[in-house]
Motif scaffolding. Structure first.
Motif, short mmCIF file in Angstrom:
data_model
loop_
_atom_site.label_atom_id
_atom_site.label_comp_id
_atom_site.label_asym_id
_atom_site.label_seq_id
_atom_site.Cartn_x
_atom_site.Cartn_y
_atom_site.Cartn_z
N ARG A 106 0.69 -1.25 0.01
CA ARG A 106 -0.10 0.16 -0.20
C ARG A 106 0.71 1.45 0.02
NH1 ARG A 106 -5.44 0.83 2.09
NH2 ARG A 106 -5.84 3.32 2.22
N HIS A 107 1.86 1.26 0.61
CA HIS A 107 2.79 2.53 0.85
C HIS A 107 4.14 2.61 -0.04
CE1 HIS A 107 0.02 3.26 4.04
NE2 HIS A 107 0.32 2.06 4.65
N GLN A 108 4.07 1.72 -1.08
CA GLN A 108 5.32 1.62 -1.78
C GLN A 108 5.38 2.55 -3.06
OE1 GLN A 108 5.84 -3.01 -1.84
NE2 GLN A 108 7.72 -2.18 -1.09
N ASN A 109 6.38 2.52 -3.64
CA ASN A 109 6.73 2.94 -5.06
C ASN A 109 7.03 1.95 -6.19
OD1 ASN A 109 7.98 4.44 -7.33
ND2 ASN A 109 8.72 5.95 -6.01
N PRO A 110 5.68 2.03 -7.01
CA PRO A 110 6.16 0.90 -8.08
C PRO A 110 7.19 0.98 -9.02
CG PRO A 110 4.25 2.13 -8.57
CD PRO A 110 4.67 2.71 -7.06
N TRP A 111 7.61 2.28 -9.11
CA TRP A 111 8.52 2.77 -10.18
C TRP A 111 10.13 2.38 -9.40
CZ3 TRP A 111 4.80 6.61 -9.83
CH2 TRP A 111 3.95 6.55 -11.13
#
Length: 391
Positions: A106-111
């Protein structure tokens, strides 16, 4: 008939009581029984009209198996169970698998968490779940286990023990143990399962992966993110060496794992009906009213990328540096530093101004590349508020 009454007493939808949602094979049964509706939770019934104190103290259990391999359908079904069921006296285990996809926390950066060149080239889907934790790769060689329970009974180590006990009972030579981080390790060194959770006021769920025949080459390729100039404060994944259960015992495969874990789950709880696995179709909005709205949100760009915490990405050399600030997936500012007599200042300013407010492109940071190549120079064009650069 007695079984159906018990089923209603624990897990029936209130306003939609014609749908016995927990068992697809019993849908749309008209029983003529009035349920005691409680307003503290949507579609909630206590069923005290059908139970006494001694029965209420017994924790029931039921096992679902999702017929879908679409990550958004399965995540939407998790949402549906979380938002609609009363689990005061019952536990639910959902077993499911997905076609190839990357699922970020939920609190992550997909890039920052997955290799977008590989993802787009292989048509692997990218999804964001409701729970926290790190990024995982899913395919048909990975079994997902979601344990739904009341907040009071929430216990991740107990759930992991259920999995480990079931596997060891059927395959005694497989060496598994749970860690303090709520992972499951194979032979003490290889991670086969990671955990994440979502906790509410009344209900909670813990879900975990279980690698049995996962494509490890694709897993490593998709999650291999080299230094890409991103600066962020989002939750970062912790890389770990992985292995498949099938590498240790060829008799461990998807169907055998499903049955093994379900059997163990039922030995620890009184079955809600028969101790069998119930196949469910999470895309059936007649049985699960509102599930499509959950799916639409989960697969939207606004959720998958727009929920990314603020970050910056920078590229540069001795003559040119490009810094892009991104907030909610949109470019909030661009800073270009350069040392050259050939660059057109007005053109660069116009480009930076046009980028502000547009989506940060999911295609391998081509927004940043656009500024970079323009300054070298190259052609740049805008399409649907996303910026792409010609190679």
């Amino acid at each position: 008939m007695k079984f159906l009454v018990k089923l209603l007493s624990f897990l029936t939808l209130g306003p939609h009581s014609n749908y016995l949602c927990m068992l697809g094979c019993y849908t749309h049964c008209r029983m003529g029984v009035k349920a005691n509706i409680v307003t503290r939770r949507k579609y909630l019934t206590t069923g005290r009209a059908f139970s006494n104190t001694s029965v209420d103290n017994i924790i029931k259990g039921i096992v679902y198996h999702s017929a879908s391999t679409d990550v958004f359908h399965n995540l939407a079904f998790e949402d549906w169970v979380y938002n609609n069921l009363d689990l005061t006296h019952s536990d639910v285990l959902l077993l499911w698998c997905n076609s190839p996809c990357v699922v970020v926390g939920r609190h992550q950066n997909p890039w920052a968490e997955c290799n977008h060149r590989v993802v787009e080239g292989s048509k692997v889907k990218v999804a964001r779940r409701r729970s926290g934790g790190g990024t995982v790769y899913h395919d048909r060689g990975n079994l997902n286990c979601s344990f739904f329970t009341s907040r009071e009974r929430y216990n991740r180590q107990k759930n992991l023990k259920t999995i480990i006990s079931g596997v060891k009972r059927r395959w005694p030579l497989v060496d598994l143990e749970a860690t303090c981080r709520d992972d499951i390790m194979l032979n003490k060194d290889f991670k086969i399962s990671g955990s994440a959770s979502r906790l509410g006021r009344d209900i909670a769920y813990h879900h975990c992966t279980l690698l049995h025949s996962c494509n490890k080459d694709m897993l490593l390729e998709v999650l291999n993110v080299k230094s890409n100039g991103i600066t962020h404060k989002a939750t970062a994944s912790v890389p770990s060496p992985v292995k498949n259960l099938g590498d240790m015992d060829a008799r461990v495969y998807h169907e055998s794992l499903i049955q093994t874990i379900a059997d163990q789950f039922y030995t620890e709880r009184e079955p809600l009906g028969k101790p069998v696995i119930y196949d469910v179709d999470p895309s059936d909005a007649q049985i699960w009213p509102g599930v499509h709205s959950y799916r639409e949100e989960l697969q939207s760009w606004k959720w998958v990328y727009g929920k990314t915490p603020p970050f910056s990405i920078q590229r540069g050399d001795d003559t040119l540096s490009v810094l892009i600030h991104v907030s909610q997936g949109n470019i909030s500012g661009v800073i270009v530093r350069y040392v050259s007599d050939e660059i057109l200042i007005n053109s660069i300013q116009q480009l930076c101004a046009s980028l502000k407010g547009s989506r940060f492109c999911t295609r391998t940071h081509t927004t940043n590349n656009a500024v970079w190549r323009f300054a070298k120079p190259t052609k740049v064009y805008s399409e649907n508020y996303e910026v792409y650069s010609e190679l």
